[in-house]
Each structure stands twice: as C-alpha cells, then as structure tokens.
Motif scaffolding. Structure first.
Motif, PDB file in Angstrom:
ATOM      1  N   LEU A 137      12.577  -2.563   1.530  1.00 36.30           N
ATOM      2  CA  LEU A 137      12.522  -1.126   1.758  1.00 36.30           C
ATOM      3  C   LEU A 137      11.612  -0.878   2.960  1.00 36.30           C
ATOM      4  CD1 LEU A 137      12.072   0.266  -1.872  1.00 36.30           C
ATOM      5  CD2 LEU A 137      14.111   0.472  -0.443  1.00 36.30           C
ATOM      6  N   PRO A 138      12.123  -0.294   4.032  1.00 36.19           N
ATOM      7  CA  PRO A 138      11.270  -0.006   5.197  1.00 36.19           C
ATOM      8  C   PRO A 138      10.352   1.177   4.933  1.00 36.19           C
ATOM      9  CG  PRO A 138      13.483   0.816   5.568  1.00 36.19           C
ATOM     10  CD  PRO A 138      13.525   0.072   4.260  1.00 36.19           C
ATOM     11  N   ILE A 139       9.203   1.175   5.559  1.00 36.58           N
ATOM     12  CA  ILE A 139       8.244   2.262   5.369  1.00 36.58           C
ATOM     13  C   ILE A 139       8.779   3.586   5.894  1.00 36.58           C
ATOM     14  CG2 ILE A 139       7.055   1.894   7.568  1.00 36.58           C
ATOM     15  CD1 ILE A 139       4.432   2.524   6.134  1.00 36.58           C
ATOM     16  N   SER A 140       9.771   3.525   6.778  1.00 34.54           N
ATOM     17  CA  SER A 140      10.362   4.752   7.314  1.00 34.54           C
ATOM     18  C   SER A 140      11.061   5.574   6.234  1.00 34.54           C
ATOM     19  CB  SER A 140      11.367   4.406   8.422  1.00 34.54           C
ATOM     20  OG  SER A 140      12.392   3.559   7.921  1.00 34.54           O
ATOM     21  N   LEU A 165      10.779  -9.266   8.998  1.00 32.54           N
ATOM     22  CA  LEU A 165      10.891  -7.905   8.480  1.00 32.54           C
ATOM     23  C   LEU A 165      10.024  -6.951   9.288  1.00 32.54           C
ATOM     24  CD1 LEU A 165      10.776  -8.540   4.627  1.00 32.54           C
ATOM     25  CD2 LEU A 165      12.768  -8.353   6.106  1.00 32.54           C
ATOM     26  N   PRO A 166      10.404  -5.663   9.351  1.00 34.94           N
ATOM     27  CA  PRO A 166       9.592  -4.676  10.064  1.00 34.94           C
ATOM     28  C   PRO A 166       8.207  -4.541   9.441  1.00 34.94           C
ATOM     29  CG  PRO A 166      11.782  -3.809   9.555  1.00 34.94           C
ATOM     30  CD  PRO A 166      11.635  -5.084   8.798  1.00 34.94           C
ATOM     31  N   THR A 167       7.266  -4.052  10.224  1.00 33.17           N
ATOM     32  CA  THR A 167       5.904  -3.850   9.733  1.00 33.17           C
ATOM     33  C   THR A 167       5.895  -2.860   8.575  1.00 33.17           C
ATOM     34  OG1 THR A 167       5.026  -4.211  11.947  1.00 33.17           O
ATOM     35  CG2 THR A 167       3.575  -3.124  10.367  1.00 33.17           C
ATOM     36  N   GLY A 168       5.227  -3.243   7.503  1.00 32.52           N
ATOM     37  CA  GLY A 168       5.135  -2.366   6.346  1.00 32.52           C
ATOM     38  C   GLY A 168       6.319  -2.419   5.410  1.00 32.52           C
ATOM     39  N   ALA A 169       7.310  -3.279   5.696  1.00 32.50           N
ATOM     40  CA  ALA A 169       8.485  -3.362   4.828  1.00 32.50           C
ATOM     41  C   ALA A 169       8.099  -3.967   3.481  1.00 32.50           C
ATOM     42  CB  ALA A 169       9.567  -4.212   5.493  1.00 32.50           C
ATOM     43  N   SER A 214      -1.044   4.427  -5.734  1.00 39.47           N
ATOM     44  CA  SER A 214      -2.263   5.002  -5.160  1.00 39.47           C
ATOM     45  C   SER A 214      -1.993   5.785  -3.888  1.00 39.47           C
ATOM     46  CB  SER A 214      -3.279   3.890  -4.869  1.00 39.47           C
ATOM     47  OG  SER A 214      -2.753   2.968  -3.937  1.00 39.47           O
ATOM     48  N   THR A 215      -0.888   5.521  -3.214  1.00 41.99           N
ATOM     49  CA  THR A 215      -0.529   6.257  -2.007  1.00 41.99           C
ATOM     50  C   THR A 215       0.728   7.082  -2.207  1.00 41.99           C
ATOM     51  OG1 THR A 215      -1.537   4.587  -0.572  1.00 41.99           O
ATOM     52  CG2 THR A 215       0.079   6.046   0.432  1.00 41.99           C
ATOM     53  N   PHE A 216       1.761   6.498  -2.768  1.00 39.67           N
ATOM     54  CA  PHE A 216       3.048   7.182  -2.921  1.00 39.67           C
ATOM     55  C   PHE A 216       2.919   8.406  -3.817  1.00 39.67           C
ATOM     56  CE2 PHE A 216       7.360   7.930  -4.349  1.00 39.67           C
ATOM     57  CZ  PHE A 216       8.128   7.618  -3.230  1.00 39.67           C
ATOM     58  N   ASN A 217       2.137   8.304  -4.892  1.00 36.32           N
ATOM     59  CA  ASN A 217       2.023   9.397  -5.865  1.00 36.32           C
ATOM     60  C   ASN A 217       0.926  10.391  -5.544  1.00 36.32           C
ATOM     61  OD1 ASN A 217       4.086   8.173  -7.241  1.00 36.32           O
ATOM     62  ND2 ASN A 217       2.839   7.439  -8.925  1.00 36.32           N
ATOM     63  N   THR A 218       0.226  10.204  -4.435  1.00 35.41           N
ATOM     64  CA  THR A 218      -0.884  11.102  -4.105  1.00 35.41           C
ATOM     65  C   THR A 218      -0.688  11.805  -2.772  1.00 35.41           C
ATOM     66  OG1 THR A 218      -2.068   9.200  -3.151  1.00 35.41           O
ATOM     67  CG2 THR A 218      -2.584   9.795  -5.436  1.00 35.41           C
ATOM     68  N   THR A 219       0.443  11.605  -2.131  1.00 37.35           N
ATOM     69  CA  THR A 219       0.726  12.252  -0.857  1.00 37.35           C
ATOM     70  C   THR A 219       2.106  12.900  -0.914  1.00 37.35           C
ATOM     71  OG1 THR A 219       1.666  10.206   0.064  1.00 37.35           O
ATOM     72  CG2 THR A 219      -0.683  10.616   0.442  1.00 37.35           C
ATOM     73  N   GLY A 220       2.360  13.801   0.039  1.00 38.99           N
ATOM     74  CA  GLY A 220       3.665  14.451   0.078  1.00 38.99           C
ATOM     75  C   GLY A 220       3.886  15.370  -1.110  1.00 38.99           C
ATOM     76  N   PRO A 221       5.141  15.595  -1.477  1.00 44.36           N
ATOM     77  CA  PRO A 221       5.459  16.525  -2.573  1.00 44.36           C
ATOM     78  C   PRO A 221       5.339  15.912  -3.963  1.00 44.36           C
ATOM     79  CG  PRO A 221       7.481  15.676  -1.635  1.00 44.36           C
ATOM     80  CD  PRO A 221       6.362  15.088  -0.804  1.00 44.36           C
ATOM     81  N   VAL A 222       5.156  14.600  -4.057  1.00 44.31           N
ATOM     82  CA  VAL A 222       5.157  13.936  -5.364  1.00 44.31           C
ATOM     83  C   VAL A 222       4.058  14.444  -6.295  1.00 44.31           C
ATOM     84  CG1 VAL A 222       4.929  11.716  -6.560  1.00 44.31           C
ATOM     85  CG2 VAL A 222       6.325  11.886  -4.500  1.00 44.31           C
ATOM     86  N   GLU A 256       0.809  -1.211   0.000  1.00 44.22           N
ATOM     87  CA  GLU A 256       0.000   0.000   0.000  1.00 44.22           C
ATOM     88  C   GLU A 256       0.846   1.267   0.000  1.00 44.22           C
ATOM     89  OE1 GLU A 256      -2.453  -0.653   3.370  1.00 44.22           O
ATOM     90  OE2 GLU A 256      -4.009  -1.692   2.247  1.00 44.22           O
ATOM     91  N   TRP A 257       1.851   1.337   0.843  1.00 42.73           N
ATOM     92  CA  TRP A 257       2.623   2.591   0.916  1.00 42.73           C
ATOM     93  C   TRP A 257       3.508   2.788  -0.301  1.00 42.73           C
ATOM     94  CZ3 TRP A 257       7.873   3.402   0.847  1.00 42.73           C
ATOM     95  CH2 TRP A 257       8.713   2.312   1.099  1.00 42.73           C
TER      96      TRP A 257
END
Length: 323
Positions: free
Chosen positions: A287-290, A235-239, A160-168, A155-156
C-alpha cells in the motif's frame, strides 16, 4: 416635600442604563430556549471537553515548535483514547441520566416535543465533539507533517497516526458518542450504560483496526529474481508491504509460497529447487503512502454512515423511550 418626591422619582426612572420602568434592560443571550437549557444541563461536560482539547492543542503546538518527538507516542495514545472516553462519559449518560432521575418525564410534559428535545441534545453534543476532535486532528496532523517525508511504512499505517489525523478521529468519536447515547436510551441506567458503552467502543476500535488495511487498493510489483531484499527495496518510500505478500513468481505467472523450497539443506539445493519450480522473480503487494488520505476519508465515510444509522434508530425507536 411633594416636589422633592417627584424629582427623586423622575431621576430614578431616567437613570442611565435603565428603561422607563426603572428596570435594567435585558442583555441578549447567544443561546435561547431548548438550546440554552441543554447547554446549561451539560455545560460542565461540554466545557471540560473543549477546555481539555484546547490544552492538548497548545501542548502539541509547543512540542512542534521545539521540534520534539519525545511525546509523540504518548500524545497519540491519548488521542486514540478520546473516542472511548467521549462515548463512556458523554454519550452514555446523555439521556440515561434523564431517564433514570425522572428529568425525561418532566421534559415531555412541557410544550417541547420529544423530537425537538432529542434533536437539540444530539446536535449540540455533536457540535462539541466535532469542534474538539477537528481541532485535535488538525493540530496533530500539523505536527506529524514535519516527519511525513521521513515516515516509514509502519508509522503512517499504524493506529498512532492513521487514527489521529484527518477525518478518522472525528468519525470514530461521533460513532462512539452516538452509540453510547443509543445504549443509554435502551438500558435507561447510567452506570450500566457506561459499562456497556465501554465494551462497545473497545470493540469498535478492534474491528476498525482489523479492517483498516482493506480500505486501500493493494498495488502489486513484480521483480526479477535477484533477491527478496532487492524486491522490497524497489518499493516506493513509505510503502507498506502486506504480510506474506512476497511469494515466488513462476514463468507462467503463478504465485508460489515461501515454503516451496524450505526443505532445501544448502544454498545450491535451494537454487536448484527454485529452478525446477520455474521461479523467475517475486511478486510484492503493498500500500503506497499516497493512498493514506483516500483511505482515511473512505473509512470515515463508513463510520459516519454507521453513525447516521444509529441516529435514525434513535429518532424512530429511541424517542419512544424518552419518558
């Protein structure tokens, strides 16, 4: 009779809200000169963009207040189309229309220089694009924050999420619009420029998606040989696990692909094969979500640099064709 005429004239000249000449005072205008002219010329498009953005923000706020996720995918899909739509319907006709209908020749014959005309149009257009896309990005990111702690890897990192939030989304929209402007200046035909800009913006989206994962710094985790599933579960959550990134790890640190023991017919034969190959565990790349925020800003900086390059092209070459 003359006194009545004099009195009447005096009364009209000193009426409230009038000047000594009998004319109403001029109200100050927030936009003047070339800025006012550009806004008036493109006010329908500008107000449409700002109005549609305001409605979308209100819709997102309502969905969030109701704790609904039913429309998440539909709204995110619409937001991903915004750079394409802005490039085609705002960027491409911005100068192509003036060049095609002869308005450009009229403008350059006036006291306004081509550089000022180009600067004003680009600046005002960029302002409208930035205001609308920032508002949408902030609103959608606010909605997504409700589920960020429960987000899965797909998801992150998905568009649908990466390109619609933040400066992207802001950077993608600016590149699409300014690219459309450049195409319109070169082709000088509105319809043709819109068609080519459509292809350009779609290619930008495809290339961006192809290189999206390369924006992050891949992290490697090695585990003992329990099972591949166990390795992934550590793996960490969301990785986000990279495709094909769980190869076998040998005792001397070498990595072997999944197919090394694929011919083994039984479990016992498979285990024996792994032992002969000195497999001691697995190596997992992820790739970690952090890293999401850093990846977005890094990617946006690349997109903005490309937009700056297009802008330089417009000023040093494109302005020569604005006539």
């Amino acid at each position: 009779m003359s006194s009545l005429t004099s009195t009447s004239t005096t009364t009209r000249s000193t009426a409230p809200g009038t000047t000594g000449t009998g004319r109403l005072p001029q109200l100050p205008q927030p936009l003047k000169g070339m800025t006012w002219l550009v806004w008036r010329q493109h006010r329908v498009a500008f107000w449409t963009i700002l109005g549609a953005s305001a409605l979308a923000v209100a819709c997102i706020a309502f969905q969030r207040s109701q704790l609904q996720i039913d429309g998440y995918i539909h709204i995110s899909t619409g937001l991903r189309l915004i750079p394409i739509l802005l490039g085609v319907f705002l960027g491409a006709p911005l100068f192509a229309g003036d060049l095609e209908n002869g308005t450009a020749k009229l403008v350059v014959t006036q006291s306004v220089s081509r550089t000022r005309w180009l600067t004003t149009k680009l600046a005002l257009t960029a302002l409208v694009v930035v205001v609308s896309t920032v508002a949408l990005s902030v609103a959608f990111g606010w909605w997504w924050s409700l589920y960020k702690s429960e987000v899965t890897a797909t998801e992150w990192i998905s568009e649908s999420t990466f390109n619609t939030t933040g400066p992207v989304p802001v950077a993608l929209a600016l590149l699409s619009v300014f690219g459309g402007v450049a195409i319109g200046v070169v082709l000088r035909r509105t319809l043709m420029a819109m068609v080519v800009t459509l292809g350009f913006t779609v290619v930008v989206q495809l290339v961006w998606s192809h290189f999206l994962l390369s924006l992050g710094n891949v992290v490697t985790r090695t585990t003992s040989r329990a099972s591949a599933e166990t390795a992934v579960e550590t793996l960490p959550t969301g990785a986000h696990r990279m495709d094909g990134s769980t190869p076998y790890l040998t005792g001397d640190g070498k990595l072997l692909g999944w197919g090394i023991c694929a011919d083994a017919q039984t479990e016992q034969a498979h285990e024996l094969c792994l032992q002969k190959a000195d497999v001691v565990g697995w190596s997992v790349d992820y790739l970690p979500i952090s890293q999401m925020n850093g990846m977005q800003w890094f990617g946006a900086s690349i997109l903005l640099a490309l937009t700056a390059a297009v802008t330089v092209f417009l000023f040093f070459w494109g302005r020569k064709r604005l006539a």
